[in-house]
Design an enzyme around this catalytic site. Structure first.
Site, PDB file in Angstrom:
ATOM      1  CB  CYS A   1      -5.043  -1.442   4.112  1.00  0.00           C
ATOM      2  SG  CYS A   1      -4.864   0.357   4.063  1.00  0.00           S
TER       3      CYS A   1
ATOM      4  CB  CYS B   1      -0.879  -0.030   1.247  1.00  0.00           C
ATOM      5  SG  CYS B   1      -1.854   1.447   1.561  1.00  0.00           S
TER       6      CYS B   1
ATOM      7  CB  SER C   1      -0.103   3.776   4.157  1.00  0.00           C
ATOM      8  OG  SER C   1      -1.302   4.362   3.699  1.00  0.00           O
TER       9      SER C   1
ATOM     10  CG  HIS D   1       2.480   7.882   2.623  1.00  0.00           C
ATOM     11  ND1 HIS D   1       2.946   8.421   1.453  1.00  0.00           N
ATOM     12  CD2 HIS D   1       1.126   7.968   2.554  1.00  0.00           C
ATOM     13  CE1 HIS D   1       1.912   8.816   0.710  1.00  0.00           C
ATOM     14  NE2 HIS D   1       0.805   8.542   1.349  1.00  0.00           N
TER      15      HIS D   1
ATOM     16  CG  HIS E   1      -0.641  -1.252   6.440  1.00  0.00           C
ATOM     17  ND1 HIS E   1       0.372  -0.815   5.621  1.00  0.00           N
ATOM     18  CD2 HIS E   1      -1.784  -0.739   5.936  1.00  0.00           C
ATOM     19  CE1 HIS E   1      -0.142  -0.052   4.673  1.00  0.00           C
ATOM     20  NE2 HIS E   1      -1.440   0.006   4.824  1.00  0.00           N
TER      21      HIS E   1
HETATM   22  P1  PAD Z   1      -1.089   4.831  -5.249  1.00  0.00           P
HETATM   23  O1  PAD Z   1       0.221   5.491  -5.199  1.00  0.00           O
HETATM   24  O2  PAD Z   1      -1.206   3.448  -5.773  1.00  0.00           O
HETATM   25  O3  PAD Z   1      -2.136   5.713  -6.079  1.00  0.00           O
HETATM   26  C1  PAD Z   1      -2.099   7.129  -6.096  1.00  0.00           C
HETATM   27  C2  PAD Z   1      -2.478   7.588  -7.515  1.00  0.00           C
HETATM   28  O4  PAD Z   1      -2.508   9.023  -7.525  1.00  0.00           O
HETATM   29  C3  PAD Z   1      -1.478   7.158  -8.591  1.00  0.00           C
HETATM   30  O5  PAD Z   1      -2.165   6.509  -9.645  1.00  0.00           O
HETATM   31  C4  PAD Z   1      -0.840   8.474  -9.044  1.00  0.00           C
HETATM   32  O6  PAD Z   1      -0.509   8.473 -10.427  1.00  0.00           O
HETATM   33  C5  PAD Z   1      -1.948   9.467  -8.748  1.00  0.00           C
HETATM   34  N1  PAD Z   1      -1.475  10.861  -8.587  1.00  0.00           N
HETATM   35  C6  PAD Z   1      -0.329  11.287  -7.976  1.00  0.00           C
HETATM   36  N2  PAD Z   1      -0.273  12.642  -8.025  1.00  0.00           N
HETATM   37  C7  PAD Z   1      -1.395  13.065  -8.654  1.00  0.00           C
HETATM   38  C8  PAD Z   1      -1.918  14.356  -9.000  1.00  0.00           C
HETATM   39  N3  PAD Z   1      -1.250  15.471  -8.666  1.00  0.00           N
HETATM   40  N4  PAD Z   1      -3.090  14.419  -9.647  1.00  0.00           N
HETATM   41  C9  PAD Z   1      -3.777  13.298  -9.989  1.00  0.00           C
HETATM   42  N5  PAD Z   1      -3.334  12.045  -9.686  1.00  0.00           N
HETATM   43  C10 PAD Z   1      -2.157  11.934  -9.024  1.00  0.00           C
HETATM   44  O7  PAD Z   1      -1.648   4.898  -3.749  1.00  0.00           O
HETATM   45  P2  PAD Z   1      -2.812   4.068  -3.006  1.00  0.00           P
HETATM   46  O8  PAD Z   1      -3.980   3.955  -3.891  1.00  0.00           O
HETATM   47  O9  PAD Z   1      -2.211   2.868  -2.349  1.00  0.00           O
HETATM   48  O10 PAD Z   1      -3.137   5.092  -1.818  1.00  0.00           O
HETATM   49  C11 PAD Z   1      -3.658   6.372  -2.099  1.00  0.00           C
HETATM   50  C12 PAD Z   1      -3.590   7.262  -0.873  1.00  0.00           C
HETATM   51  O11 PAD Z   1      -4.475   6.755   0.143  1.00  0.00           O
HETATM   52  C13 PAD Z   1      -2.206   7.308  -0.223  1.00  0.00           C
HETATM   53  O12 PAD Z   1      -1.969   8.627   0.246  1.00  0.00           O
HETATM   54  C14 PAD Z   1      -2.347   6.349   0.937  1.00  0.00           C
HETATM   55  O13 PAD Z   1      -1.407   6.621   1.965  1.00  0.00           O
HETATM   56  C15 PAD Z   1      -3.760   6.672   1.374  1.00  0.00           C
HETATM   57  C16 PAD Z   1      -4.409   5.643   2.226  1.00  0.00           C
HETATM   58  N6  PAD Z   1      -5.262   6.071   3.184  1.00  0.00           N
HETATM   59  C17 PAD Z   1      -5.895   5.203   4.005  1.00  0.00           C
HETATM   60  C18 PAD Z   1      -6.879   5.714   5.006  1.00  0.00           C
HETATM   61  O14 PAD Z   1      -7.287   4.973   5.911  1.00  0.00           O
HETATM   62  N7  PAD Z   1      -7.344   6.960   4.875  1.00  0.00           N
HETATM   63  C19 PAD Z   1      -5.695   3.831   3.871  1.00  0.00           C
HETATM   64  C20 PAD Z   1      -4.861   3.390   2.842  1.00  0.00           C
HETATM   65  C21 PAD Z   1      -4.211   4.289   2.029  1.00  0.00           C
HETATM   66 ZN    ZN Z   2      -2.782   0.868   3.575  1.00  0.00          ZN
END
Ligand code: PAD
Ligand code: ZN
Ligand code: ZN
Length: 374
Positions: free
Chosen positions: A174, A47, A49, A52, A68
């Site tokens: 997640c 993921c 995160s 991050h 996770h």
């Molecule tokens: P990922 O990196 O697979 O997807 C992110 C997408 O965003 C990619 O396709 C990128 O190309 C695109 N992107 C990047 N910059 C831009 C921009 N400026 N404009 C448009 N698109 C863009 O990540 P993911 O899907 O695994 O996770 C996404 C986010 O969610 C990430 O910040 C992660 O830490 C967060 C998350 N939050 C929780 C929660 O509980 N809130 C849980 C899991 C993940």
């Molecule tokens: Zn996650």
């Protein structure tokens, strides 16, 4: 030979410091103490995160075992554990549900105070169960799944249906639940509505799956990487656009595309600028924007309060708003009943020791979800 009560030596991906490469090491995993559970991890997703934490946007204590989003089988339990037993299929919970804190006892809260979002990296007795080369190695999000065995507290693990395929349902730990819940539980997307999803990774695509299942009639996906558009459309996006193709603000573009009808926007990237773009893109009076992406820790935002004054709603959600212990078994049952499909999100399956390749796929934008299998 039984491992009960003994230290287990196994393989784990240890991160010795910030921005360092993973190092596959032999680690020692101590037996579970009272109210703890030792789990044999069989599948774990990658993921954003986790990245991050590598980059320092999410605080972790080093050396650390990240990971996770996983599924496994209980190897042994500590004294007092009643909700799982050896042999049970389980999902570790990066968002625990202690059942006792103010969030847990309120029907509308899910941000359990036992969550380790500040990077303490230890279990409740303030120590770690991992050692490597004689040094303690810290836990991550009370789960640490980039290892063959992990130890978690009972509040951070839940039993799931024995029929569940672990290499798929690990995503319920997640990414899938986070995105899907953001749409169906946090935003409560209504039938016939217009939704916009910023960021088409595993989380964003799961938001799309949620919007579609809630009956949204227009779902617009936004990403700067156009390679993501095909998958987004396959899971339910009706159109996809890249902000790079426009000179005017994306909120204006969306207003024109939808006849000014964007009911819901979701930010699934975690960038300060796109958080504001997503807020500005939902309808001026009845729109709701949900923060799903994780902004770097200590980020501050500056925005025009008029964006909210006119009636918009701005919400956040951790883990899609689900109460993890209560809702994960139900999501697993819904998956087994084919209410949603996880296959479309899993673009790569790799053996655990290819973890670096898995992260490279994430950095190159070539995967949706990579699942590592032990
Ligand atoms: P990922 O990196 O697979 O997807 C992110 C997408 O965003 C990619 O396709 C990128 O190309 C695109 N992107 C990047 N910059 C831009 C921009 N400026 N404009 C448009 N698109 C863009 O990540 P993911 O899907 O695994 O996770 C996404 C986010 O969610 C990430 O910040 C992660 O830490 C967060 C998350 N939050 C929780 C929660 O509980 N809130 C849980 C899991 C993940
Ligand atoms: Zn996650
Ligand atoms: Zn709690």
């Amino acid at each position: 030979m039984s491992t009960l009560g003994k230290v287990i030596r196994c393989k784990a991906a240890v991160l010795w410091g910030l921005k360092q490469p993973f190092s596959i090491e032999e680690v020692e995993v101590a037996p579970p103490k009272a109210y703890e559970v030792r789990i044999k991890i069989l599948a774990t997703g990658i993921c954003r995160s986790d990245d991050h934490a590598i980059q320092g946007y999410l605080v972790a204590k080093f050396p650390v075992i990240l990971g996770h989003e996983a599924a496994g089988i209980v190897e042994s339990i500590g004294e007092g554990v009643t909700t799982v037993k050896p042999g049970d299929k389980v999902i570790p919970l990066c968002l625990p549900q202690c059942g006792k804190c103010s969030s847990c006892i309120n029907p509308n809260g899910n941000f359990c105070e036992k969550v380790d979002i500040t990077g303490k990296g230890v279990l409740s007795d303030d120590t770690s169960r991992f050692t490597c080369r004689g040094k303690p190695v810290y836990h991550f999000l009370s789960t640490s799944t980039f290892t063959e065995y992990t130890v978690v507290e009972e509040s951070s693990v839940i039993k799931i249906d024995a029929a569940a395929p672990l290499e798929k349902v690990c995503l319920i730990g997640c990414g899938f639940s986070t995105g899907y819940g953001a749409a169906v539980k946090t935003a409560k997307v209504t039938p016939g509505s217009t939704c916009v999803v910023f960021g088409l990774g595993g989380v964003g695509l799961s938001v799309i799956i949620g919007c579609k299942s809630a009956g949204a009639s227009q779902i617009i996906g936004i990403d700067i990487n156009k390679d993501k558009f095909g998958k987004a459309k396959a899971v339910g996006a009706t159109e996809c656009i890249s902000p790079k193709d426009y000179t005017k603000p994306i909120s204006e573009v969306l207003k024109e595309m939808t006849g000014n009808s964007v009911g819901y926007t979701f930010e699934a990237i975690g960038h300060p600028e796109t958080l504001i773009d997503a807020l500005a893109s939902c309808h001026v009076s009845y729109g709701t924007s949900v923060i799903v992406g994780l902004p770097p820790s200590s980020t501050m935002l500056t925005y025009d309060p008029m964006l909210l004054f006119t009636g918009r709603t701005w919400k956040g959600c951790v883990f899609g708003g689900w109460k993890s212990k209560e809702d994960i078994p139900k999501l697993v049952s819904d998956f087994l009943a084919k209410k949603f499909d996880l296959d479309q999100l899993i673009t790569h399956v790799l053996p655990f020791n290819k973890i670096k390749e898995g992260f490279d796929l994430l950095y190159k934008g070539e995967c949706i979800r990579t699942v590592l299998v032990m």
